[in-house]
Structure formats: structure tokens, C-alpha cells
Design an enzyme around this catalytic site. Sequence first.
Site, mmCIF file in Angstrom:
data_model
loop_
_atom_site.group_PDB
_atom_site.id
_atom_site.type_symbol
_atom_site.label_atom_id
_atom_site.label_comp_id
_atom_site.label_asym_id
_atom_site.label_seq_id
_atom_site.Cartn_x
_atom_site.Cartn_y
_atom_site.Cartn_z
ATOM 1 N N SER A 36 111.914 6.400 83.850
ATOM 2 C CA SER A 36 111.729 7.303 84.455
ATOM 3 C C SER A 36 111.819 8.362 83.354
ATOM 4 O O SER A 36 111.108 8.136 81.943
ATOM 5 C CB SER A 36 113.503 8.070 85.478
ATOM 6 O OG SER A 36 113.155 9.601 85.334
ATOM 7 N N HIS A 37 113.153 8.789 82.721
ATOM 8 C CA HIS A 37 113.138 9.520 81.187
ATOM 9 C C HIS A 37 113.776 8.256 80.253
ATOM 10 O O HIS A 37 114.105 9.063 78.982
ATOM 11 C CB HIS A 37 114.034 10.804 81.305
ATOM 12 C CG HIS A 37 113.571 11.924 82.300
ATOM 13 N ND1 HIS A 37 113.220 12.015 83.430
ATOM 14 C CD2 HIS A 37 112.965 13.029 81.486
ATOM 15 C CE1 HIS A 37 112.437 12.795 83.693
ATOM 16 N NE2 HIS A 37 112.316 14.216 82.510
ATOM 17 N N GLY A 38 114.072 7.957 80.837
ATOM 18 C CA GLY A 38 114.485 6.712 80.278
ATOM 19 C C GLY A 38 114.211 5.764 79.092
ATOM 20 O O GLY A 38 114.495 5.811 77.947
#
Length: 197
Positions: free
Chosen positions: A111-113
Site C-alpha cells: 500500500s503506502h509502505g
Amino acid sequence: MEQLSGRHVAILSTDGFEESELIEPKKALEKAGAKVDVISPKGGKIKGWKHTDWGKEVAVDVELADADSTHYDAVMLPGGVMNPDKLRLDEKAVEFLNEFIEAGKPIAAISHGPQILIETGFLDGRTMTSWPSLKTDLENAGATWIDEEVVVDGNLVTSRKPQDLPAFNKKMIETFEQGPHFHSITDEESKAPSYLQ
């Protein structure tokens, strides 16, 4: 079969991680036999985010200031909008990740990782995915972005969102089992990324 028996995995996170994107990979890694430490710039507990509100808290095993990357075989980066945005501004967090990169150790981010990886310079020439809103940022960092549930490029595993977790966890465990892998871009690799080979 415990594929990751004897392996030690770091999960780097702070407040505002997407709840399922830390808890489910942690469970999958432990089920595969890995010892998993949650590492954070703050001690005690970090608070997750679930959809539109705060979620569960997770205990921090090691404070970032005391963390030694040489003790770990791989690192996992959960998403959530706030979590990687805070980590990318933390010099120690970026330095910690750079030590994994320099050692060729596997990295998995969902995801935003992957946002924090932009700060490392590691993404130039990589093929990956993420939450769609990061596409332009990752491309500006030199990555080729594709819309797939999971993308494996050498020692980097990425996925887009919580719905991708089953595929993400499977590929993460397979890649972590392989161990260090030093990525060098050749003409052949640039024509055919590893996920297509």
C-alpha cells in the site's frame, strides 16, 4: 513446513499503520516459523488505523534507536497514510532501511509502505506496485509502476492494498526464504522484469 524457521524479520512501523497490513503479515510470517520484531521510533505501543478510524494497538518489540539491522534477515513495511509519511522524515528509519538494501536483504512493502523507500534511492530501475496515489511519486524516484496485486522484483515485494494481502503474504514468505539477493540491472532484466520471467 516452516519455511522461515530460524529467520528473524523486522516490521518497521509507527502510529497510523493500516491495521490489517501489519497484523496479517506478522501472523503469516510467524506461522511460517519466523521470529518477528515490530520496530518503531517510539516505545510501548503503536496505534493502527482501520478504514476511517483508529484501530488496534500493537506492542513495539524494539525501539528504532536500539535496533541493529544485522540481527534481521528481512524487513516488512506496512501501509497506512500516516505511518510511512512519518517514517520517511525519520533519518534513523531511512538509515535502518538503507542497511538492509546495502546487505541485499529482502524487503516487502504494501500500500503506502513503499513511500519511505523513495528516500533511500533504492527504487531507480525497479518494477513495483503500491497504493495508486503513490504511482507518480514512485515513477519520479525511477521505478516502473504496474497495477498488479503483487510484484516481485529481485528482493523487493510490493502490493497495492489490504485485498492483496493473501498474494502479498505468499510472495513475501517465498522471497524472505530465498535470503539476500543483490540486484543489478542488465539489458535483459530491463526488457523482462523478474515477475514476468
